[in-house]
Structures are given as C-alpha cells and as structure tokens.
Write an enzyme that holds these catalytic residues in place. Sequence first.
Site, short mmCIF file in Angstrom:
data_model
loop_
_atom_site.label_atom_id
_atom_site.label_comp_id
_atom_site.label_asym_id
_atom_site.label_seq_id
_atom_site.Cartn_x
_atom_site.Cartn_y
_atom_site.Cartn_z
N SER A 16 0.83 -1.21 0.00
CA SER A 16 0.00 0.00 0.00
C SER A 16 0.86 1.26 0.00
CB SER A 16 -0.92 0.00 1.22
OG SER A 16 -0.15 -0.13 2.39
N CYS A 63 4.75 -11.30 12.39
CA CYS A 63 5.82 -10.76 13.24
C CYS A 63 5.24 -10.22 14.54
CB CYS A 63 6.62 -9.70 12.50
SG CYS A 63 5.62 -8.37 11.86
N1 SAH Z 1 7.77 -8.51 3.17
C1 SAH Z 1 8.55 -7.30 3.40
C2 SAH Z 1 8.24 -6.64 4.70
C3 SAH Z 1 6.80 -6.26 4.90
S1 SAH Z 1 6.58 -4.98 6.07
C4 SAH Z 1 10.03 -7.63 3.31
O1 SAH Z 1 10.40 -8.80 3.41
O2 SAH Z 1 10.82 -6.71 3.15
C5 SAH Z 1 4.89 -4.66 5.93
C6 SAH Z 1 4.50 -3.90 4.67
O3 SAH Z 1 3.08 -3.93 4.61
C7 SAH Z 1 4.88 -2.43 4.63
O4 SAH Z 1 5.64 -2.18 3.49
C8 SAH Z 1 3.54 -1.69 4.56
O5 SAH Z 1 3.59 -0.58 3.66
C9 SAH Z 1 2.63 -2.74 4.01
N2 SAH Z 1 1.20 -2.64 4.32
C10 SAH Z 1 0.59 -2.36 5.49
N3 SAH Z 1 -0.74 -2.49 5.40
C11 SAH Z 1 -1.00 -2.87 4.12
C12 SAH Z 1 -2.19 -3.21 3.40
N4 SAH Z 1 -3.39 -3.16 3.99
N5 SAH Z 1 -2.06 -3.59 2.12
C13 SAH Z 1 -0.87 -3.65 1.51
N6 SAH Z 1 0.28 -3.35 2.14
C14 SAH Z 1 0.22 -2.97 3.43
#
Ligand code: SAH
Length: 399
Positions: free
Chosen positions: A251, A342
Amino acid sequence: MVSPTPVITVNRRGTARLRNGHLWVYRSDLPQNVDVPRGTLVQVRDERGRQLGSALYSDASQIAIRLLSREEITEEQLPSLLRQRIATAVKFRQQTSRDTDSYRVVFSEADLLPGLIVDKYNDVLSMQALTQAFDRRDLRQIVGETLAEEFPACSLVERADQHIRELEQLPGRASQLVRGERSSTIFTMNNVRFHFDALAGQKTGAFLDQRENYAAAARYAHGEALDCFSYQGGFALHLARVCEHVTGVDSSRPALEIAEQNEQLNRPSHRCGDIEWIEANAFDLLKDYASAGRQYDTIVLDPPAFAKTKRAVATALRGYKELNLRALKMLRPGGVLVTCSCSFHVSEAEFLEMLGAAAADADRRVRILEKRGQAKDHPILLNVPETAYLKCIIVSIMH
Ligand code: SAH
C-alpha cells in the site's frame, strides 16, 4: 569521589521473574517511591536484601528494570562489560551469519545488551538506543568506539525512532551520521542486492530477520507468484529468480519506488522478466482477485504486526485468517504459501491453528513444509519470550 550505585528493591513477583531467567522487572513490582536518576545503573535486591544483579533503570517505561548482569557491577565497570558483550555478539554473528554482509550485530536482550540494537548493512552500521540508559552520551560513545574497533571499514549512523523516544520520554533527535562518510550503500542477502539509506526520508533496508526465510521461500517457489506486503521487494526479488511471473503488492508507494530500484539492481539474474508492482490494499486486492478466479502457484503473506498488544490478538487472528483463507483458495494444487506473522503476541500455536481453520474453510488439504522463525542473527533468549516474535510457515497445497 565516586557516588555509590543506587539500590532498588523488587517485590516477590519481580524477584521470581529474574530468578526464572527473564531480564525485565515491571514498575508495578518496584516500590512506589523509587528516586533514581533515569538511565542509571542500579543494584537489584530482593525484599530480604539478597543480590539479584545489576540493571539499567528507566523512569518512563513500564519496564523499569532491565537486568544487565547477575553480578553486582559499578558504573566504572560498565564500559568494559559493554565492550565485552559487544565483542561476544560480533563473534556469534561470525559463526552464524557468514554468508551475508548484512545482519543484526546486537539484538538487545538476546545479546544481554537490553535496549541496544545494531544492524550492519554492508559497510554501514545503524545503531539504535531503545532505552534511557543506551541513549546516554557516554554509553553511546562506548558502543560507537567498540563498533569502530570491530568494524573499522564501516560508517556508523545513530537512528532515532521518534515513537520509541516518546515512550522513553527522551528528547526528540534526528538520525545522524556519527562516524565515516557514508550513510547509504548497497548490500547483499542471498546474492540479492538492496539499496540502503539510513538517513533518507523513506528509510530503506530490508527486513534482516527474514533473510533465511527469503532463501527458504525461493527453494519452494515456482510458476506464477504473488508477494503481498512486499515493502521494498524482499520476497519478490528472491522469487523473481525462480518464478515465471512475479507480482509485488504494497500500500506504500515510496516503498514500491525503492522496490523498483532494487529490481534494477538485480534484473540480470531474474527469470521472470519485469516484476509487476501494484500499489493496493492487500486485503482488497486478494478479495478481488479471489472472486475473479485468479490463481497462483506461490503466494507470500508478510503483513505488518497486526497484534501490537495482547488485547489485539483476537482481532489480529481474524485479519490473518482472512488473508490466508483467500490466499489458500487461490493456490493451484502443488502451490506454495509462505505465511508470516511478526506479532510477538500471536504464538506459533495460535498462528498454526488459524492457518488450519483457514485451510478447512478453503476446503484445501495442506501440508506443512517448514516451520520457521527469525534468522539466526536475531537469536532467541530462552526465558525471555519477547525475543521470539517472527513466524514463517511454508505449506503446500495437496493435489
Ligand atoms: N515482506 C517485506 C516486509 C513487509 S513490512 C520484506 O520482506 O521486506 C509490511 C509492509 O506492509 C509495509 O511495506 C507496509 O507498507 C505494508 N502494508 C501495510 N498495510 C497494508 C495493506 N493493507 N495492504 C498492503 N500493504 C500494506
């Protein structure tokens, strides 16, 4: 003259906690009138005056005491203890994290340095104080000097997380470069390259705790892949090497912009051609794709922590179930789901139970390929459950 180290008496519950191997004592287990300067070293005693060790004190946090040593030490001995602990932490990573230039060098309680985090991104170190004690100028200096000795070629950035600083009632401060010239670099995990910029508006980097899970995911991934909550592309870039088509969803537009820059760095070794990046709410996208009958061979779910407190667990589990149910429905037979949480407050058992319920609702038979956690440079200290937070379950859909 050296002033004596303050003494704090903890009640029976606090004493039992420490005797059971935890490092924390909550404020509710301390006398009400503690008058100790913030961030100082204290001697901890039980109600009968017996020594429990030395700890670092916070006058703001609910975690008032974090034990540093079972021995009673003085402020004069503190620098050498810290140096020794940092050296031990570095040595541990030399054994466990040899195949990468980036890892967590110091993981707070798990390295018996409660309140200190140090990450290494190739030639840039990022240090973060989580407590009043490690925010002390003299302690930051000792940490900085020790890191300079251990990693002479690395720059050092002090990261200031405003949220944590507010919780510890520390004055606002900006992140800053304190040694060397570089605050940005390119680092490598599992031969995949990433941009890191410790001072940019949008912090870059990757989730170092997922390093081994990225590699594990790539061992099973195949076909058409969907990486939900992709951030800067951690999983997607790994999947791109082995899958025919990869879509990364997040997002956050700034996160996806960096994901694209990371993609440029790795393009030559991609099997899938261009990764498709989609800025969207993953809940909505999964719902739409599932009702449109889309199918995948590999799906990754790595959402942010849904349960930040114990009270939020039930709601969090509903969120996890919704995501996992949709993903399981969209996977082809033989397909692979890599699903992560996490949230410390959601246990592995609860997470597996949720996943089982999602599989039943999706009418799929699912086999567990691997139950994984955080990478070895984020060690888990037995008796301090808070040091174990990451779950990464890899399952396959049976034919
Ligand atoms: N998988 C990534 C880390 C994810 S951190 C890695 O390995 O580097 C969580 C992510 O979820 C963030 O980038 C945040 O922007 C996103 N996020 C949070 N809520 C969301 C939603 N409802 N839909 C899509 N992305 C979302």
